[in-house]
Each structure stands twice: as structure tokens, then as C-alpha cells.
Design a protein around this motif. Sequence first.
Motif, PDB file in Angstrom:
ATOM      1  N   LEU A  86       0.848  -1.184   0.000  1.00  0.00           N
ATOM      2  CA  LEU A  86       0.000   0.000   0.000  1.00  0.00           C
ATOM      3  C   LEU A  86       0.886   1.237   0.000  1.00  0.00           C
ATOM      4  O   LEU A  86       1.699   1.419   0.908  1.00  0.00           O
ATOM      5  CB  LEU A  86      -0.907  -0.033   1.234  1.00  0.00           C
ATOM      6  N   ASP A  87       0.742   2.046  -1.029  1.00  0.00           N
ATOM      7  CA  ASP A  87       1.466   3.319  -1.156  1.00  0.00           C
ATOM      8  C   ASP A  87       0.467   4.415  -0.803  1.00  0.00           C
ATOM      9  O   ASP A  87      -0.486   4.648  -1.536  1.00  0.00           O
ATOM     10  CB  ASP A  87       1.991   3.444  -2.595  1.00  0.00           C
ATOM     11  N   LEU A  88       0.676   5.044   0.336  1.00  0.00           N
ATOM     12  CA  LEU A  88      -0.226   6.095   0.805  1.00  0.00           C
ATOM     13  C   LEU A  88       0.343   7.462   0.456  1.00  0.00           C
ATOM     14  O   LEU A  88       0.892   8.155   1.305  1.00  0.00           O
ATOM     15  CB  LEU A  88      -0.454   5.960   2.313  1.00  0.00           C
ATOM     16  N   GLU A  89       0.240   7.794  -0.819  1.00  0.00           N
ATOM     17  CA  GLU A  89       0.705   9.082  -1.350  1.00  0.00           C
ATOM     18  C   GLU A  89       2.221   9.236  -1.238  1.00  0.00           C
ATOM     19  O   GLU A  89       2.728  10.322  -1.033  1.00  0.00           O
ATOM     20  CB  GLU A  89      -0.020  10.252  -0.675  1.00  0.00           C
ATOM     21  N   TYR A  90       2.961   8.130  -1.409  1.00  0.00           N
ATOM     22  CA  TYR A  90       4.420   8.182  -1.394  1.00  0.00           C
ATOM     23  C   TYR A  90       4.989   8.627  -2.738  1.00  0.00           C
ATOM     24  O   TYR A  90       6.098   9.139  -2.806  1.00  0.00           O
ATOM     25  CB  TYR A  90       5.027   6.820  -1.041  1.00  0.00           C
ATOM     26  N   VAL A  91       4.221   8.402  -3.819  1.00  0.00           N
ATOM     27  CA  VAL A  91       4.682   8.741  -5.172  1.00  0.00           C
ATOM     28  C   VAL A  91       4.054  10.037  -5.662  1.00  0.00           C
ATOM     29  O   VAL A  91       4.706  10.848  -6.302  1.00  0.00           O
ATOM     30  CB  VAL A  91       4.370   7.585  -6.155  1.00  0.00           C
ATOM     31  N   SER A  92       2.769  10.236  -5.364  1.00  0.00           N
ATOM     32  CA  SER A  92       2.053  11.418  -5.847  1.00  0.00           C
ATOM     33  C   SER A  92       1.013  11.839  -4.816  1.00  0.00           C
ATOM     34  O   SER A  92       0.250  10.994  -4.319  1.00  0.00           O
ATOM     35  CB  SER A  92       1.357  11.101  -7.179  1.00  0.00           C
ATOM     36  N   ASP A  93       0.991  13.119  -4.495  1.00  0.00           N
ATOM     37  CA  ASP A  93      -0.013  13.631  -3.571  1.00  0.00           C
ATOM     38  C   ASP A  93      -1.404  13.353  -4.125  1.00  0.00           C
ATOM     39  O   ASP A  93      -1.665  13.552  -5.312  1.00  0.00           O
ATOM     40  CB  ASP A  93       0.156  15.141  -3.357  1.00  0.00           C
ATOM     41  N   GLY A  94      -2.274  12.855  -3.268  1.00  0.00           N
ATOM     42  CA  GLY A  94      -3.655  12.589  -3.667  1.00  0.00           C
ATOM     43  C   GLY A  94      -3.887  11.242  -4.311  1.00  0.00           C
ATOM     44  O   GLY A  94      -5.008  10.934  -4.711  1.00  0.00           O
ATOM     45  N   MET A  95      -2.839  10.402  -4.420  1.00  0.00           N
ATOM     46  CA  MET A  95      -2.978   9.100  -5.072  1.00  0.00           C
ATOM     47  C   MET A  95      -2.452   8.002  -4.159  1.00  0.00           C
ATOM     48  O   MET A  95      -1.375   8.123  -3.580  1.00  0.00           O
ATOM     49  CB  MET A  95      -2.203   9.074  -6.393  1.00  0.00           C
ATOM     50  N   VAL A  96      -3.238   6.931  -4.036  1.00  0.00           N
ATOM     51  CA  VAL A  96      -2.802   5.736  -3.315  1.00  0.00           C
ATOM     52  C   VAL A  96      -2.689   4.597  -4.308  1.00  0.00           C
ATOM     53  O   VAL A  96      -3.358   4.592  -5.336  1.00  0.00           O
ATOM     54  CB  VAL A  96      -3.762   5.355  -2.162  1.00  0.00           C
ATOM     55  N   CYS A  97      -1.819   3.647  -4.004  1.00  0.00           N
ATOM     56  CA  CYS A  97      -1.623   2.494  -4.882  1.00  0.00           C
ATOM     57  C   CYS A  97      -1.564   1.226  -4.045  1.00  0.00           C
ATOM     58  O   CYS A  97      -1.022   1.229  -2.943  1.00  0.00           O
ATOM     59  CB  CYS A  97      -0.319   2.620  -5.666  1.00  0.00           C
ATOM     60  N   PHE A  98      -2.107   0.164  -4.588  1.00  0.00           N
ATOM     61  CA  PHE A  98      -2.038  -1.168  -4.017  1.00  0.00           C
ATOM     62  C   PHE A  98      -1.182  -2.003  -4.955  1.00  0.00           C
ATOM     63  O   PHE A  98      -1.324  -1.878  -6.174  1.00  0.00           O
ATOM     64  CB  PHE A  98      -3.434  -1.802  -3.937  1.00  0.00           C
ATOM     65  N   GLY A  99      -0.315  -2.850  -4.430  1.00  0.00           N
ATOM     66  CA  GLY A  99       0.554  -3.652  -5.282  1.00  0.00           C
ATOM     67  C   GLY A  99       0.670  -5.085  -4.807  1.00  0.00           C
ATOM     68  O   GLY A  99       0.431  -5.398  -3.641  1.00  0.00           O
ATOM     69  N   ALA A 100       1.029  -5.952  -5.743  1.00  0.00           N
ATOM     70  CA  ALA A 100       1.275  -7.361  -5.429  1.00  0.00           C
ATOM     71  C   ALA A 100       2.376  -7.875  -6.341  1.00  0.00           C
ATOM     72  O   ALA A 100       2.504  -7.452  -7.495  1.00  0.00           O
ATOM     73  CB  ALA A 100       0.002  -8.184  -5.620  1.00  0.00           C
ATOM     74  N   ALA A 101       3.170  -8.790  -5.804  1.00  0.00           N
ATOM     75  CA  ALA A 101       4.262  -9.382  -6.575  1.00  0.00           C
ATOM     76  C   ALA A 101       3.731 -10.470  -7.503  1.00  0.00           C
ATOM     77  O   ALA A 101       2.793 -11.190  -7.163  1.00  0.00           O
ATOM     78  CB  ALA A 101       5.310  -9.970  -5.628  1.00  0.00           C
ATOM     79  N   VAL A 102       4.357 -10.571  -8.655  1.00  0.00           N
ATOM     80  CA  VAL A 102       4.128 -11.676  -9.587  1.00  0.00           C
ATOM     81  C   VAL A 102       5.355 -12.566  -9.489  1.00  0.00           C
ATOM     82  O   VAL A 102       6.485 -12.093  -9.629  1.00  0.00           O
ATOM     83  CB  VAL A 102       3.932 -11.163 -11.027  1.00  0.00           C
ATOM     84  N   LEU A 103       5.125 -13.848  -9.206  1.00  0.00           N
ATOM     85  CA  LEU A 103       6.218 -14.793  -9.012  1.00  0.00           C
ATOM     86  C   LEU A 103       6.422 -15.647 -10.253  1.00  0.00           C
ATOM     87  O   LEU A 103       5.461 -16.000 -10.930  1.00  0.00           O
ATOM     88  CB  LEU A 103       5.919 -15.693  -7.813  1.00  0.00           C
ATOM     89  N   GLY A 104       7.669 -15.990 -10.516  1.00  0.00           N
ATOM     90  CA  GLY A 104       8.002 -16.881 -11.614  1.00  0.00           C
ATOM     91  C   GLY A 104       8.089 -18.319 -11.144  1.00  0.00           C
ATOM     92  O   GLY A 104       7.751 -18.655 -10.009  1.00  0.00           O
ATOM     93  N   ALA A 105       8.587 -19.184 -12.010  1.00  0.00           N
ATOM     94  CA  ALA A 105       8.656 -20.619 -11.732  1.00  0.00           C
ATOM     95  C   ALA A 105       9.506 -20.953 -10.508  1.00  0.00           C
ATOM     96  O   ALA A 105       9.279 -21.960  -9.852  1.00  0.00           O
ATOM     97  CB  ALA A 105       9.183 -21.360 -12.959  1.00  0.00           C
ATOM     98  N   ALA A 106      10.467 -20.116 -10.169  1.00  0.00           N
ATOM     99  CA  ALA A 106      11.302 -20.349  -8.989  1.00  0.00           C
ATOM    100  C   ALA A 106      10.692 -19.720  -7.728  1.00  0.00           C
ATOM    101  O   ALA A 106      11.338 -19.637  -6.694  1.00  0.00           O
ATOM    102  CB  ALA A 106      12.704 -19.786  -9.222  1.00  0.00           C
ATOM    103  N   ASN A 107       9.436 -19.266  -7.836  1.00  0.00           N
ATOM    104  CA  ASN A 107       8.722 -18.601  -6.743  1.00  0.00           C
ATOM    105  C   ASN A 107       9.452 -17.353  -6.247  1.00  0.00           C
ATOM    106  O   ASN A 107       9.400 -17.015  -5.074  1.00  0.00           O
ATOM    107  CB  ASN A 107       8.437 -19.558  -5.582  1.00  0.00           C
TER     108      ASN A 107
END
Length: 161
Positions: A86-107
Motif C-alpha cells: 500500500l502506497d499512501l501518497e508516497y509517489v504522488s499527492d492525492g494518489m494511493v496504490c495497491f501492489g502485489a508481486a508476480v512470481l516466476g517458476a522459482a517462486n
Amino acid sequence: MRDGNDVVYIGARNSENTPWFNFRVGMRLPMAFTATGHAFMSQMSDAEIRYRFRDGLPEPLTRNSPRELDDVLTLVTQTRERGYSLDLEYVSDGMVCFGAAVLGAANEAVAGVAVSLPAAERTSETDQRVVVTLTRMARTISERMGAVIEEQTGADLAKRP
């Protein structure tokens, strides 16, 4: 994708809801501040993160950007516990972002996915819908890339503190 201590966007679909900030293919942002960066770091040890930032963090992007490595490590710990970042306006004022990792075959994290929205539009219902969709998407892509994911649903993740 991660490149050094940055994340580089290889795809983006922007919304009219955040006209002040548009992600672009090829755009680079500091891993220390982004939801995708925190998702990547959640797959690293604290020792690796400390080593990566041994020369300090980049210049803050907003007044909310983490200023100290210990702040970043706390955010990464929270990401590990929740299962999403969870990015609570760390990149841009007024914008929040949710993120998740995508894993490859080696996890191991090979990419990240994120959803951004205006901070003013956040509600617990919106957060839950975003988290469920985001984590399902990251899991589906990861499994298609050969990762073996523990049984856990986005709804379970959304309920975590």
C-alpha cells in the motif's frame, strides 16, 4: 519490472480519475516509494534491502514518502503480513496504490502489478474490491508462470490488518 532499486513500468492503463499522474511504459520510479517496489521487497530479506539502500534512500517524491530505511522496512513488513502493498501518497499527492508481486517458476518476484486511485475515493469497500482483484490477478499470472502459490484468497488478504 525491477531494475536495480527502481521499478520500470512495462504496461499501464491510466484512469481519468487521476489526471494529475499518468504511468507510462518505460517510466522509472524508486522502489522505496512504490507499491510495486514494496511488493518486490516483500520477497527479499531485510538484509538484502539494507544492502540495496546502504547509500541511503532517493530524494522523497512527496511529503509522505518514507525518509528513513527503517520506515521502508516497516512498510515492507506490513506488506508481508497483509500479502499486498500500500502506497499512501508516497509517489504522488492525492494518489494511493495497491501492489502485489508476480512470481516466476522459482517462486521469486519477477514482476509486480498495481492499482492506483485517488486517495479521496478510498473506502473499506473499495479497498477490499481492489485487493481481491489485484491479488487474484497476481496469483493467476504467477501460476501461469509456474509459481506454486499457498492457498489464500484475496478476501482473506483484505481482512488482514
